[in-house]
Write an enzyme that holds these catalytic residues in place. Structure first.
Site, short mmCIF file in Angstrom:
data_model
loop_
_atom_site.label_atom_id
_atom_site.label_comp_id
_atom_site.label_asym_id
_atom_site.label_seq_id
_atom_site.Cartn_x
_atom_site.Cartn_y
_atom_site.Cartn_z
N GLN A 102 57.23 26.51 53.86
CA GLN A 102 56.74 26.28 54.92
C GLN A 102 56.01 25.01 54.88
OE1 GLN A 102 54.90 30.10 56.34
NE2 GLN A 102 55.03 30.30 53.94
N ASN A 103 55.85 24.33 53.86
CA ASN A 103 54.97 23.13 53.68
C ASN A 103 55.75 21.90 54.47
OD1 ASN A 103 53.07 24.86 52.75
ND2 ASN A 103 53.36 24.20 50.41
N ASP A 105 54.38 18.93 53.34
CA ASP A 105 53.87 17.83 52.52
C ASP A 105 55.02 16.86 51.63
OD1 ASP A 105 54.04 19.44 50.32
OD2 ASP A 105 52.04 20.21 50.67
N HIS A 120 59.29 24.22 58.32
CA HIS A 120 58.47 23.64 59.45
C HIS A 120 58.25 22.10 59.58
CE1 HIS A 120 56.05 27.80 59.14
NE2 HIS A 120 56.96 27.69 59.88
N THR A 190 51.13 31.87 50.38
CA THR A 190 51.26 32.00 51.85
C THR A 190 50.27 33.05 52.20
OG1 THR A 190 52.61 32.16 53.46
CG2 THR A 190 53.42 33.15 51.82
N SER A 191 49.68 32.79 53.31
CA SER A 191 48.83 34.28 53.91
C SER A 191 50.04 35.10 54.68
CB SER A 191 48.11 33.63 55.05
OG SER A 191 48.54 32.91 56.04
N PRO A 216 45.60 34.22 45.04
CA PRO A 216 44.52 34.68 44.57
C PRO A 216 44.04 35.64 45.80
CG PRO A 216 44.40 32.41 44.79
CD PRO A 216 45.72 32.75 45.30
C1 BJW Z 1 46.58 29.96 47.04
C2 BJW Z 1 46.07 28.83 46.14
C3 BJW Z 1 46.43 28.78 45.08
C4 BJW Z 1 44.90 29.49 48.02
N1 BJW Z 1 47.54 29.23 44.72
N2 BJW Z 1 47.67 30.54 46.55
C5 BJW Z 1 56.12 37.72 65.73
C6 BJW Z 1 54.80 38.30 65.43
C7 BJW Z 1 53.41 37.58 65.77
C8 BJW Z 1 53.43 36.27 66.29
C9 BJW Z 1 54.85 35.63 66.45
C10 BJW Z 1 55.91 36.14 66.06
N3 BJW Z 1 56.78 35.35 66.23
C11 BJW Z 1 56.49 34.17 66.71
C12 BJW Z 1 54.84 34.24 66.66
C13 BJW Z 1 54.00 33.18 67.06
C14 BJW Z 1 53.44 32.29 66.15
C15 BJW Z 1 52.94 33.10 64.94
O1 BJW Z 1 53.50 33.36 64.05
N4 BJW Z 1 51.53 33.11 65.02
C16 BJW Z 1 50.99 34.06 64.24
C17 BJW Z 1 49.65 33.08 63.69
C18 BJW Z 1 50.44 35.25 64.78
N5 BJW Z 1 54.82 31.54 65.61
C19 BJW Z 1 55.49 30.59 66.01
O2 BJW Z 1 54.93 30.07 67.24
C20 BJW Z 1 56.48 30.07 65.41
N6 BJW Z 1 57.48 29.79 66.44
C21 BJW Z 1 58.46 30.72 66.87
O3 BJW Z 1 58.67 31.81 66.20
O4 BJW Z 1 59.31 30.38 67.73
C22 BJW Z 1 59.55 31.44 68.92
C23 BJW Z 1 58.62 32.14 69.32
C24 BJW Z 1 57.93 31.51 69.91
C25 BJW Z 1 56.49 32.09 70.67
C26 BJW Z 1 56.57 33.66 70.53
C27 BJW Z 1 57.57 34.22 70.07
C28 BJW Z 1 58.62 33.45 69.73
C29 BJW Z 1 56.21 28.64 64.87
C30 BJW Z 1 55.32 28.69 63.88
C31 BJW Z 1 55.13 27.09 63.49
C32 BJW Z 1 53.82 26.97 62.41
N7 BJW Z 1 53.38 25.72 62.19
C33 BJW Z 1 52.25 25.38 61.26
C34 BJW Z 1 52.08 23.95 61.40
C35 BJW Z 1 53.05 22.99 60.75
C36 BJW Z 1 52.67 21.69 60.98
C37 BJW Z 1 51.49 21.13 60.37
O5 BJW Z 1 51.37 21.37 59.14
O6 BJW Z 1 50.88 20.47 61.01
O7 BJW Z 1 52.84 25.78 60.00
S1 BJW Z 1 50.81 26.32 61.48
C38 BJW Z 1 50.59 26.69 59.97
O8 BJW Z 1 50.77 28.10 59.35
C39 BJW Z 1 51.84 25.64 59.01
C40 BJW Z 1 52.07 26.64 58.00
O9 BJW Z 1 53.35 26.20 57.26
C41 BJW Z 1 51.97 28.07 58.61
C42 BJW Z 1 51.74 28.99 57.47
O10 BJW Z 1 50.54 28.91 56.67
P1 BJW Z 1 50.68 29.16 55.04
O11 BJW Z 1 51.44 28.22 54.33
O12 BJW Z 1 50.78 30.57 54.87
O13 BJW Z 1 48.94 28.78 54.84
P2 BJW Z 1 47.86 29.59 54.96
O14 BJW Z 1 46.71 28.53 54.82
O15 BJW Z 1 47.75 30.62 55.95
O16 BJW Z 1 47.50 30.51 53.54
C43 BJW Z 1 47.55 29.67 52.30
C44 BJW Z 1 47.44 30.76 51.44
O17 BJW Z 1 47.24 30.35 49.91
C45 BJW Z 1 46.40 31.94 51.43
O18 BJW Z 1 46.85 33.31 51.20
C46 BJW Z 1 45.44 31.53 50.22
O19 BJW Z 1 44.85 32.73 49.55
C47 BJW Z 1 46.69 31.01 49.08
N8 BJW Z 1 45.99 30.24 48.24
N9 BJW Z 1 44.75 28.75 46.95
C48 BJW Z 1 48.12 30.27 45.42
N10 BJW Z 1 45.78 27.85 44.15
#
Ligand code: BJW
Length: 256
Positions: A102-103, A105, A120, A190-191, A216
């Site tokens: 999903q990154n 970077d 993404h 990922t969360s 973690p």
């Molecule tokens: C460690 C650590 C270490 C710390 N070692 N681990 C179905 C249900 C509900 C909602 C939706 C759904 N379908 C669509 C949605 C809406 C929305 C969504 O999901 N919202 C939720 C938040 C509820 N999704 C969308 O809008 C998507 N589009 C889509 O589905 O289109 C059709 C549609 C639209 C609207 C409605 C319905 C359908 C698009 C999603 C795009 C996400 N974009 C981002 C930004 C990308 C660009 C940028 O970076 O600027 O993507 S948001 C951000 O979140 C980024 C990430 O890729 C993404 C996921 O985050 P990730 O990677 O999980 O990071 P964190 O910070 O959340 O978690 C980090 C984890 O690491 C933590 O758990 C820590 O504990 C851990 N950690 N240190 C290992 N050392």
């Protein structure tokens, strides 16, 4: 720390032929790149709806580009950590290995992983929203803010997927295909709350894959995962790799 589980997992992996990995921001945390959620996460300091939606870009493209320019500077200084490096090595260690991230970077590529599936997008690419042209752009900092399309002169956007936008269907279908056909799926850093990426582990589990979470903190996936390792991914993945290597060496000795 969880040595029995690590050993058991190494035993599963030693005979696995189809392995897939889904990564999120946490894998890059040990490279100094902030995650989105959690105490130190970007969404604690910045509002997603002001920076990571198409509406935000229409409203204030300069603000959105300033934020991406700042993140590009952070990422440009980062280097891949043990987690990225181990996954790059694993590409050659299994007959079939899929890396889905999903990154944005680009650190998996920098670590040596060939063609990771970037759900993404990628922060080092721009897209002309009018012509659809995607170009690599590694300029840090950007000399023109917001940058403009060299062909048509209109505003470029980062080639990333914002909230409310659809993921590229070919990329997403490929990710589901790989997850539905693997024997083991690692879900790393990922969360597991952002869809549709968060549905990939479910698809793998329904197809019978062993699900391994490395994080973690617990997530909504933890309840269904077969293994949960509560430690930083760089440390866990390199430890597992050493254990797997030891297993491979001892089974090679036995078959000689
Ligand atoms: C460690 C650590 C270490 C710390 N070692 N681990 C179905 C249900 C509900 C909602 C939706 C759904 N379908 C669509 C949605 C809406 C929305 C969504 O999901 N919202 C939720 C938040 C509820 N999704 C969308 O809008 C998507 N589009 C889509 O589905 O289109 C059709 C549609 C639209 C609207 C409605 C319905 C359908 C698009 C999603 C795009 C996400 N974009 C981002 C930004 C990308 C660009 C940028 O970076 O600027 O993507 S948001 C951000 O979140 C980024 C990430 O890729 C993404 C996921 O985050 P990730 O990677 O999980 O990071 P964190 O910070 O959340 O978690 C980090 C984890 O690491 C933590 O758990 C820590 O504990 C851990 N950690 N240190 C290992 N050392």
């Amino acid at each position: 720390m969880n040595e029995d589980a690590l050993d058991e997992l190494a035993g599963v992996l030693v005979s696995a032929t189809r392995v897939a990995v889904l990564t999120g921001a946490g894998i890059s945390a040990e490279s100094g790149i902030p995650t989105f959620r959690g105490a130190q996460g970007l969404w604690k300091r910045f509002r997603a709806e002001e920076l990571a939606t198409p509406e935000a870009f229409d409203r204030d493209p300069r603000l959105v580009w300033e934020w991406y320019d700042w993140r590009r500077r952070l990422i440009a200084e980062a280097v891949p950590n043990e987690g990225h490096k181990t996954l790059a090595v694993w590409q050659k260690a299994f007959p079939s290995f899929s890396l889905i991230t999903q990154n944005i970077d680009g650190l998996h590529g920098l670590a040596g992983s060939a063609d990771p599936i970037e759900l993404h997008g990628n922060i080092w690419k721009t897209r002309c929203p009018f012509e659809g042209t995607v170009r690599e752009n590694r300029e840090v900092p950007l000399s023109e803010l917001p940058p403009r399309c060299p062909d048509c002169g209109r505003l470029l956007r980062p080639h990333v997927v914002w909230f409310g936008e659809s993921l590229d269907s070919r990329i997403l279908d490929e990710a589901f295909r790989r997850c539905s056909s693997c024997q083991v799926l690692f879900v790393v850093g990922t969360s597991a709350v952002v869809h549709p990426a968060a549905a990939l582990p479910q698809a793998a589990a329904e197809a019978g894959a062993v699900i391994v979470e490395v994080n973690p903190e617990p997530t909504p996936l933890s309840r269904t995962a077969d293994f949960c390792f509560r430690e930083p991914s760089g440390r866990m993945l390199s430890r597992l790799d050493r254990r797997l290597e030891a297993r491979r060496r001892s089974s090679a000795r036995r078959t000689r």
